[in-house]
Design a protein around this motif. Structure first.
Motif, PDB file in Angstrom:
ATOM      1  N   PRO A  31       0.808  -1.230   0.000  1.00 38.44           N
ATOM      2  CA  PRO A  31       0.000   0.000   0.000  1.00 38.44           C
ATOM      3  C   PRO A  31       0.842   1.281   0.000  1.00 38.44           C
ATOM      4  O   PRO A  31       0.437   2.288  -0.589  1.00 38.44           O
ATOM      5  CB  PRO A  31      -0.846  -0.103   1.255  1.00 38.44           C
ATOM      6  N   ASP A  32       1.998   1.262   0.646  1.00 37.57           N
ATOM      7  CA  ASP A  32       2.854   2.449   0.648  1.00 37.57           C
ATOM      8  C   ASP A  32       3.382   2.739  -0.758  1.00 37.57           C
ATOM      9  O   ASP A  32       3.449   3.885  -1.186  1.00 37.57           O
ATOM     10  CB  ASP A  32       4.027   2.274   1.612  1.00 37.57           C
ATOM     11  N   VAL A  33       3.747   1.680  -1.472  1.00 36.16           N
ATOM     12  CA  VAL A  33       4.225   1.832  -2.846  1.00 36.16           C
ATOM     13  C   VAL A  33       3.096   2.340  -3.728  1.00 36.16           C
ATOM     14  O   VAL A  33       3.284   3.268  -4.523  1.00 36.16           O
ATOM     15  CB  VAL A  33       4.794   0.496  -3.393  1.00 36.16           C
ATOM     16  N   GLU A  34       1.923   1.766  -3.567  1.00 39.74           N
ATOM     17  CA  GLU A  34       0.764   2.183  -4.359  1.00 39.74           C
ATOM     18  C   GLU A  34       0.433   3.660  -4.118  1.00 39.74           C
ATOM     19  O   GLU A  34       0.172   4.408  -5.059  1.00 39.74           O
ATOM     20  CB  GLU A  34      -0.457   1.315  -4.027  1.00 39.74           C
ATOM     21  N   THR A  35       0.469   4.081  -2.858  1.00 46.67           N
ATOM     22  CA  THR A  35       0.170   5.473  -2.516  1.00 46.67           C
ATOM     23  C   THR A  35       1.205   6.415  -3.129  1.00 46.67           C
ATOM     24  O   THR A  35       0.847   7.438  -3.725  1.00 46.67           O
ATOM     25  CB  THR A  35       0.131   5.650  -0.986  1.00 46.67           C
ATOM     26  N   LEU A  36       2.466   6.075  -2.993  1.00 43.61           N
ATOM     27  CA  LEU A  36       3.526   6.916  -3.536  1.00 43.61           C
ATOM     28  C   LEU A  36       3.483   6.941  -5.055  1.00 43.61           C
ATOM     29  O   LEU A  36       3.703   7.988  -5.677  1.00 43.61           O
ATOM     30  CB  LEU A  36       4.894   6.439  -3.035  1.00 43.61           C
ATOM     31  N   LEU A  37       3.166   5.805  -5.666  1.00 46.06           N
ATOM     32  CA  LEU A  37       3.022   5.756  -7.119  1.00 46.06           C
ATOM     33  C   LEU A  37       1.897   6.671  -7.574  1.00 46.06           C
ATOM     34  O   LEU A  37       2.055   7.458  -8.515  1.00 46.06           O
ATOM     35  CB  LEU A  37       2.758   4.321  -7.570  1.00 46.06           C
ATOM     36  N   LYS A  38       0.759   6.613  -6.892  1.00 44.73           N
ATOM     37  CA  LYS A  38      -0.371   7.467  -7.250  1.00 44.73           C
ATOM     38  C   LYS A  38      -0.020   8.946  -7.071  1.00 44.73           C
ATOM     39  O   LYS A  38      -0.320   9.770  -7.932  1.00 44.73           O
ATOM     40  CB  LYS A  38      -1.602   7.116  -6.414  1.00 44.73           C
ATOM     41  N   LEU A 111      10.009   2.063  -3.052  1.00 46.04           N
ATOM     42  CA  LEU A 111       9.744   3.306  -2.316  1.00 46.04           C
ATOM     43  C   LEU A 111      10.865   4.318  -2.534  1.00 46.04           C
ATOM     44  O   LEU A 111      10.607   5.505  -2.768  1.00 46.04           O
ATOM     45  CB  LEU A 111       9.563   3.022  -0.824  1.00 46.04           C
ATOM     46  N   SER A 112      12.089   3.858  -2.475  1.00 44.01           N
ATOM     47  CA  SER A 112      13.234   4.745  -2.686  1.00 44.01           C
ATOM     48  C   SER A 112      13.217   5.314  -4.109  1.00 44.01           C
ATOM     49  O   SER A 112      13.417   6.514  -4.317  1.00 44.01           O
ATOM     50  CB  SER A 112      14.534   3.971  -2.435  1.00 44.01           C
ATOM     51  N   TYR A 113      12.972   4.458  -5.078  1.00 40.74           N
ATOM     52  CA  TYR A 113      12.911   4.881  -6.480  1.00 40.74           C
ATOM     53  C   TYR A 113      11.796   5.906  -6.682  1.00 40.74           C
ATOM     54  O   TYR A 113      11.995   6.948  -7.306  1.00 40.74           O
ATOM     55  CB  TYR A 113      12.692   3.663  -7.384  1.00 40.74           C
ATOM     56  N   LEU A 114      10.626   5.610  -6.143  1.00 42.49           N
ATOM     57  CA  LEU A 114       9.489   6.519  -6.322  1.00 42.49           C
ATOM     58  C   LEU A 114       9.685   7.843  -5.593  1.00 42.49           C
ATOM     59  O   LEU A 114       9.244   8.884  -6.088  1.00 42.49           O
ATOM     60  CB  LEU A 114       8.194   5.839  -5.885  1.00 42.49           C
ATOM     61  N   GLU A 115      10.338   7.831  -4.446  1.00 40.48           N
ATOM     62  CA  GLU A 115      10.645   9.091  -3.753  1.00 40.48           C
ATOM     63  C   GLU A 115      11.522   9.967  -4.641  1.00 40.48           C
ATOM     64  O   GLU A 115      11.304  11.176  -4.761  1.00 40.48           O
ATOM     65  CB  GLU A 115      11.337   8.837  -2.412  1.00 40.48           C
ATOM     66  N   ASP A 116      12.514   9.350  -5.265  1.00 43.48           N
ATOM     67  CA  ASP A 116      13.404  10.078  -6.175  1.00 43.48           C
ATOM     68  C   ASP A 116      12.619  10.608  -7.377  1.00 43.48           C
ATOM     69  O   ASP A 116      12.778  11.775  -7.768  1.00 43.48           O
ATOM     70  CB  ASP A 116      14.536   9.152  -6.634  1.00 43.48           C
ATOM     71  N   GLN A 117      11.765   9.779  -7.949  1.00 41.47           N
ATOM     72  CA  GLN A 117      10.977  10.199  -9.107  1.00 41.47           C
ATOM     73  C   GLN A 117       9.983  11.296  -8.736  1.00 41.47           C
ATOM     74  O   GLN A 117       9.766  12.232  -9.504  1.00 41.47           O
ATOM     75  CB  GLN A 117      10.247   8.995  -9.730  1.00 41.47           C
ATOM     76  N   LYS A 118       9.410  11.178  -7.556  1.00 40.55           N
ATOM     77  CA  LYS A 118       8.469  12.206  -7.082  1.00 40.55           C
ATOM     78  C   LYS A 118       9.191  13.543  -6.921  1.00 40.55           C
ATOM     79  O   LYS A 118       8.667  14.592  -7.306  1.00 40.55           O
ATOM     80  CB  LYS A 118       7.842  11.771  -5.760  1.00 40.55           C
TER      81      LYS A 118
END
Length: 141
Positions: A31-38, A111-118
């Motif tokens: 769910p954390d990955v899904e939230t960050l992806l969204k 999560l780390s990848y998505l934080e960087d992309q965000k």
């Protein structure tokens, strides 16, 4: 219905079932990955809308430069803002070309990848908004 029609319908139904069950490209069920992806994709979508508005203003300003003396201070200001718009747009396309869905990553890496992309797409959104606002200020009132 004849036999060939039933075979075709059955094959189509099986293909749809397979696509529905497998859903390639879906990130992990964390769910954390899904939230960050969204959140990341929402920022991207907002940036794309803002970029469209920015580009409309950019086209108006470019058209205006055709009627200005190239050495006029206003022409310089317009060129500067149009260059900022172009850079922001190029940065968006670079981000999109390098972005990959974190489908096969463990949750911590995703999560780390998505934080960087965000962070990257958030900066791009800020650059687009700044160029858009600068362009709006240059439009004749």
């Amino acid at each position: 219905m004849d036999r060939n029609t039933w075979i075709g319908l059955t094959a189509a139904a099986l293909c749809l079932l397979f696509v529905w069950l497998v859903q390639p490209g879906t990130p992990t069920a964390n769910p954390d990955v899904e939230t960050l992806l969204k959140t990341t994709m929402d920022i991207h979508d907002e940036a794309m809308k803002e970029m469209a508005a920015m580009n409309r203003i950019g086209r108006m300003l470019k058209k205006e430069t055709q009627t200005l003396d190239p050495d006029a201070p206003r022409a310089d200001s317009i060129r500067y803002v149009v260059q900022a718009m172009k850079l922001a747009e190029e940065d968006m396309y670079t981000w999109m070309s390098l972005y990959e869905q974190p489908t096969d990553m463990p949750a911590d890496k995703a999560l780390s990848y998505l934080e960087d992309q965000k962070a990257k797409i958030s900066q791009n959104l800020a650059d687009i908004q700044a160029a858009h606002e600068a362009g709006k200020r240059l439009l004749p009132h």
